[in-house]
Design a protein around this motif. Sequence first.
Motif, PDB file in Angstrom:
ATOM      1  N   GLU A  22      -0.591  -6.480  29.010  1.00 33.05           N
ATOM      2  CA  GLU A  22      -1.369  -6.939  27.862  1.00 33.05           C
ATOM      3  C   GLU A  22      -0.543  -7.938  27.044  1.00 33.05           C
ATOM      4  O   GLU A  22       0.674  -7.877  27.051  1.00 33.05           O
ATOM      5  CB  GLU A  22      -1.747  -5.745  26.974  1.00 33.05           C
ATOM      6  CG  GLU A  22      -2.514  -4.644  27.684  1.00 33.05           C
ATOM      7  CD  GLU A  22      -3.951  -5.028  27.982  1.00 33.05           C
ATOM      8  OE1 GLU A  22      -4.358  -6.147  27.593  1.00 33.05           O
ATOM      9  OE2 GLU A  22      -4.658  -4.224  28.603  1.00 33.05           O
ATOM     10  N   PRO A  23      -1.230  -8.889  26.360  1.00 30.67           N
ATOM     11  CA  PRO A  23      -2.678  -9.058  26.283  1.00 30.67           C
ATOM     12  C   PRO A  23      -3.239  -9.721  27.537  1.00 30.67           C
ATOM     13  O   PRO A  23      -2.497 -10.340  28.304  1.00 30.67           O
ATOM     14  CB  PRO A  23      -2.832  -9.972  25.058  1.00 30.67           C
ATOM     15  CG  PRO A  23      -1.556 -10.749  25.007  1.00 30.67           C
ATOM     16  CD  PRO A  23      -0.483  -9.822  25.494  1.00 30.67           C
ATOM     17  N   GLY A  24      -4.520  -9.562  27.735  1.00 33.39           N
ATOM     18  CA  GLY A  24      -5.180 -10.200  28.859  1.00 33.39           C
ATOM     19  C   GLY A  24      -5.519  -9.287  29.997  1.00 33.39           C
ATOM     20  O   GLY A  24      -6.189  -9.693  30.955  1.00 33.39           O
ATOM     21  N   ALA A  25      -5.045  -8.026  29.947  1.00 33.28           N
ATOM     22  CA  ALA A  25      -5.330  -7.061  31.016  1.00 33.28           C
ATOM     23  C   ALA A  25      -5.004  -7.631  32.396  1.00 33.28           C
ATOM     24  O   ALA A  25      -5.774  -7.500  33.337  1.00 33.28           O
ATOM     25  CB  ALA A  25      -6.781  -6.607  30.949  1.00 33.28           C
ATOM     26  N   ARG A  26      -3.833  -8.262  32.509  1.00 36.19           N
ATOM     27  CA  ARG A  26      -3.413  -8.839  33.793  1.00 36.19           C
ATOM     28  C   ARG A  26      -2.893  -7.717  34.686  1.00 36.19           C
ATOM     29  O   ARG A  26      -1.866  -7.095  34.391  1.00 36.19           O
ATOM     30  CB  ARG A  26      -2.305  -9.877  33.531  1.00 36.19           C
ATOM     31  CG  ARG A  26      -1.677 -10.461  34.776  1.00 36.19           C
ATOM     32  CD  ARG A  26      -2.550 -11.484  35.440  1.00 36.19           C
ATOM     33  NE  ARG A  26      -1.899 -12.024  36.617  1.00 36.19           N
ATOM     34  CZ  ARG A  26      -1.014 -13.026  36.578  1.00 36.19           C
ATOM     35  NH1 ARG A  26      -0.706 -13.602  35.419  1.00 36.19           N
ATOM     36  NH2 ARG A  26      -0.475 -13.471  37.692  1.00 36.19           N
ATOM     37  N   ARG A  27      -3.598  -7.454  35.772  1.00 33.55           N
ATOM     38  CA  ARG A  27      -3.232  -6.339  36.654  1.00 33.55           C
ATOM     39  C   ARG A  27      -2.513  -6.854  37.888  1.00 33.55           C
ATOM     40  O   ARG A  27      -2.958  -7.800  38.529  1.00 33.55           O
ATOM     41  CB  ARG A  27      -4.473  -5.563  37.060  1.00 33.55           C
ATOM     42  CG  ARG A  27      -4.181  -4.328  37.917  1.00 33.55           C
ATOM     43  CD  ARG A  27      -5.445  -3.557  38.209  1.00 33.55           C
ATOM     44  NE  ARG A  27      -5.184  -2.436  39.117  1.00 33.55           N
ATOM     45  CZ  ARG A  27      -6.114  -1.596  39.537  1.00 33.55           C
ATOM     46  NH1 ARG A  27      -7.368  -1.732  39.129  1.00 33.55           N
ATOM     47  NH2 ARG A  27      -5.796  -0.619  40.369  1.00 33.55           N
ATOM     48  N   VAL A  28      -1.391  -6.237  38.203  1.00 33.11           N
ATOM     49  CA  VAL A  28      -0.608  -6.615  39.380  1.00 33.11           C
ATOM     50  C   VAL A  28      -0.235  -5.350  40.138  1.00 33.11           C
ATOM     51  O   VAL A  28      -0.153  -4.257  39.572  1.00 33.11           O
ATOM     52  CB  VAL A  28       0.670  -7.399  38.989  1.00 33.11           C
ATOM     53  CG1 VAL A  28       0.323  -8.666  38.243  1.00 33.11           C
ATOM     54  CG2 VAL A  28       1.621  -6.530  38.164  1.00 33.11           C
ATOM     55  N   PRO A 105       5.269  -8.715  24.113  1.00 35.73           N
ATOM     56  CA  PRO A 105       5.220  -9.508  22.879  1.00 35.73           C
ATOM     57  C   PRO A 105       5.278 -11.000  23.185  1.00 35.73           C
ATOM     58  O   PRO A 105       5.766 -11.414  24.243  1.00 35.73           O
ATOM     59  CB  PRO A 105       6.481  -9.050  22.121  1.00 35.73           C
ATOM     60  CG  PRO A 105       6.860  -7.748  22.742  1.00 35.73           C
ATOM     61  CD  PRO A 105       6.444  -7.847  24.173  1.00 35.73           C
ATOM     62  N   PRO A 106       4.800 -11.843  22.265  1.00 36.52           N
ATOM     63  CA  PRO A 106       4.911 -13.292  22.453  1.00 36.52           C
ATOM     64  C   PRO A 106       6.368 -13.710  22.574  1.00 36.52           C
ATOM     65  O   PRO A 106       7.263 -13.076  22.002  1.00 36.52           O
ATOM     66  CB  PRO A 106       4.275 -13.867  21.182  1.00 36.52           C
ATOM     67  CG  PRO A 106       3.424 -12.761  20.639  1.00 36.52           C
ATOM     68  CD  PRO A 106       4.118 -11.492  21.024  1.00 36.52           C
ATOM     69  N   LEU A 107       6.610 -14.772  23.327  1.00 40.55           N
ATOM     70  CA  LEU A 107       7.978 -15.246  23.525  1.00 40.55           C
ATOM     71  C   LEU A 107       8.580 -15.702  22.209  1.00 40.55           C
ATOM     72  O   LEU A 107       7.942 -16.409  21.420  1.00 40.55           O
ATOM     73  CB  LEU A 107       8.004 -16.405  24.522  1.00 40.55           C
ATOM     74  CG  LEU A 107       7.827 -16.062  25.989  1.00 40.55           C
ATOM     75  CD1 LEU A 107       7.826 -17.332  26.812  1.00 40.55           C
ATOM     76  CD2 LEU A 107       8.923 -15.136  26.469  1.00 40.55           C
ATOM     77  N   VAL A 108       9.837 -15.291  22.000  1.00 37.89           N
ATOM     78  CA  VAL A 108      10.598 -15.776  20.850  1.00 37.89           C
ATOM     79  C   VAL A 108      11.415 -16.988  21.257  1.00 37.89           C
ATOM     80  O   VAL A 108      11.578 -17.945  20.514  1.00 37.89           O
ATOM     81  CB  VAL A 108      11.516 -14.661  20.294  1.00 37.89           C
ATOM     82  CG1 VAL A 108      12.366 -15.193  19.149  1.00 37.89           C
ATOM     83  CG2 VAL A 108      10.679 -13.489  19.827  1.00 37.89           C
ATOM     84  N   THR A 109      11.939 -16.948  22.470  1.00 36.13           N
ATOM     85  CA  THR A 109      12.698 -18.081  22.992  1.00 36.13           C
ATOM     86  C   THR A 109      11.945 -18.668  24.175  1.00 36.13           C
ATOM     87  O   THR A 109      11.148 -18.006  24.819  1.00 36.13           O
ATOM     88  CB  THR A 109      14.102 -17.651  23.455  1.00 36.13           C
ATOM     89  OG1 THR A 109      13.959 -16.667  24.478  1.00 36.13           O
ATOM     90  CG2 THR A 109      14.901 -17.078  22.309  1.00 36.13           C
ATOM     91  N   ARG A 110      12.213 -19.905  24.475  1.00 36.84           N
ATOM     92  CA  ARG A 110      11.572 -20.578  25.595  1.00 36.84           C
ATOM     93  C   ARG A 110      12.161 -20.066  26.899  1.00 36.84           C
ATOM     94  O   ARG A 110      13.374 -19.969  27.028  1.00 36.84           O
ATOM     95  CB  ARG A 110      11.823 -22.077  25.462  1.00 36.84           C
ATOM     96  CG  ARG A 110      11.008 -22.921  26.425  1.00 36.84           C
ATOM     97  CD  ARG A 110      11.271 -24.378  26.151  1.00 36.84           C
ATOM     98  NE  ARG A 110      10.505 -25.220  27.030  1.00 36.84           N
ATOM     99  CZ  ARG A 110      10.571 -26.533  27.010  1.00 36.84           C
ATOM    100  NH1 ARG A 110      11.369 -27.131  26.147  1.00 36.84           N
ATOM    101  NH2 ARG A 110       9.855 -27.245  27.848  1.00 36.84           N
ATOM    102  N   PRO A 111      11.349 -19.717  27.897  1.00 35.02           N
ATOM    103  CA  PRO A 111      11.907 -19.229  29.160  1.00 35.02           C
ATOM    104  C   PRO A 111      12.735 -20.287  29.838  1.00 35.02           C
ATOM    105  O   PRO A 111      12.410 -21.466  29.813  1.00 35.02           O
ATOM    106  CB  PRO A 111      10.658 -18.877  29.994  1.00 35.02           C
ATOM    107  CG  PRO A 111       9.562 -19.676  29.385  1.00 35.02           C
ATOM    108  CD  PRO A 111       9.889 -19.799  27.929  1.00 35.02           C
ATOM    109  N   LYS A 112      13.832 -19.857  30.463  1.00 36.83           N
ATOM    110  CA  LYS A 112      14.702 -20.775  31.171  1.00 36.83           C
ATOM    111  C   LYS A 112      14.086 -21.043  32.531  1.00 36.83           C
ATOM    112  O   LYS A 112      14.039 -20.171  33.369  1.00 36.83           O
ATOM    113  CB  LYS A 112      16.102 -20.182  31.296  1.00 36.83           C
ATOM    114  CG  LYS A 112      16.747 -19.992  29.926  1.00 36.83           C
ATOM    115  CD  LYS A 112      17.977 -19.156  30.036  1.00 36.83           C
ATOM    116  CE  LYS A 112      18.657 -19.054  28.683  1.00 36.83           C
ATOM    117  NZ  LYS A 112      17.776 -18.506  27.656  1.00 36.83           N
ATOM    118  N   ALA A 113      13.630 -22.239  32.747  1.00 33.24           N
ATOM    119  CA  ALA A 113      12.942 -22.546  33.993  1.00 33.24           C
ATOM    120  C   ALA A 113      13.445 -23.845  34.552  1.00 33.24           C
ATOM    121  O   ALA A 113      13.914 -24.713  33.832  1.00 33.24           O
ATOM    122  CB  ALA A 113      11.436 -22.624  33.758  1.00 33.24           C
ATOM    123  N   ALA A 114      13.396 -23.961  35.868  1.00 33.51           N
ATOM    124  CA  ALA A 114      13.777 -25.196  36.541  1.00 33.51           C
ATOM    125  C   ALA A 114      12.562 -25.742  37.259  1.00 33.51           C
ATOM    126  O   ALA A 114      11.764 -24.990  37.799  1.00 33.51           O
ATOM    127  CB  ALA A 114      14.901 -24.937  37.542  1.00 33.51           C
TER     128      ALA A 114
END
Length: 230
Positions: A22-28, A105-114
């Motif tokens: 949650e949020p969004g009820a994303r099921r995996v 929770p909403p991101l506080v920092t930006r995810p480290k992505a390449a």
Amino acid sequence: MTSTVDLETEATGPVRVDLTFEPGARRVRVPHGVTLFDAASWNGIAIDSTCGGHGTCKKCKVQVLDGAVAPSEPDARAFTPEELRQGWRLACRAQALADTRVAVPPLVTRPKAATVGVGRQVILRPAVQKRYLELAEPSLQDQMTDAERVLAALDDLEPRIDLDVLRTLGRVLRAADYKVTAVVVDDVLIGVEPGDTSARRYGIAFDLGTTTVVATLLDLSTGTPAAVTL
């Protein structure tokens, strides 16, 4: 007479479990025993983290809404008793052992992505960690070995020490006045560097083409390329 076996169940528990984010009820659906952090990362769900899921930054906080997830030792240091009762856990230490509903929770920092190499966004989780240590010098009252001194300062990682590190450890510690940076890969201490080098972590990604090999030097702290060569 033959017996049938439920492919989703073993003696120790289910092979796979259902997680709802949650949020969004994303099921995996994920393998039994993986961490909530890994389960989210595999499915493109960003959870705040600056240590890449190694349990040291204590930023990957999630709330277990349904399902029992026992608190770990790092959880006890990261949350108050009331927060633990409310289901707050560190995602990188919480295992998916049963069907669970989790609030992210909403991101506080930006995810480290390449975005290099494979042409899609990749969440970095480098195995390399660096820790700056300011150690007490040996004395008549404190006669721990150099190795014991370093390992005591890394008590939350509990690595084993590479033999090459042991051979030079004493010389490095004394030359740096016991102010050093420990370099840990997975569960092995592979180096001890003089001074504070914790901000410098790099890795190399190779793109193997039919006629060309491209090497990209990546800053593992930010996920951005520092240099590219053919």
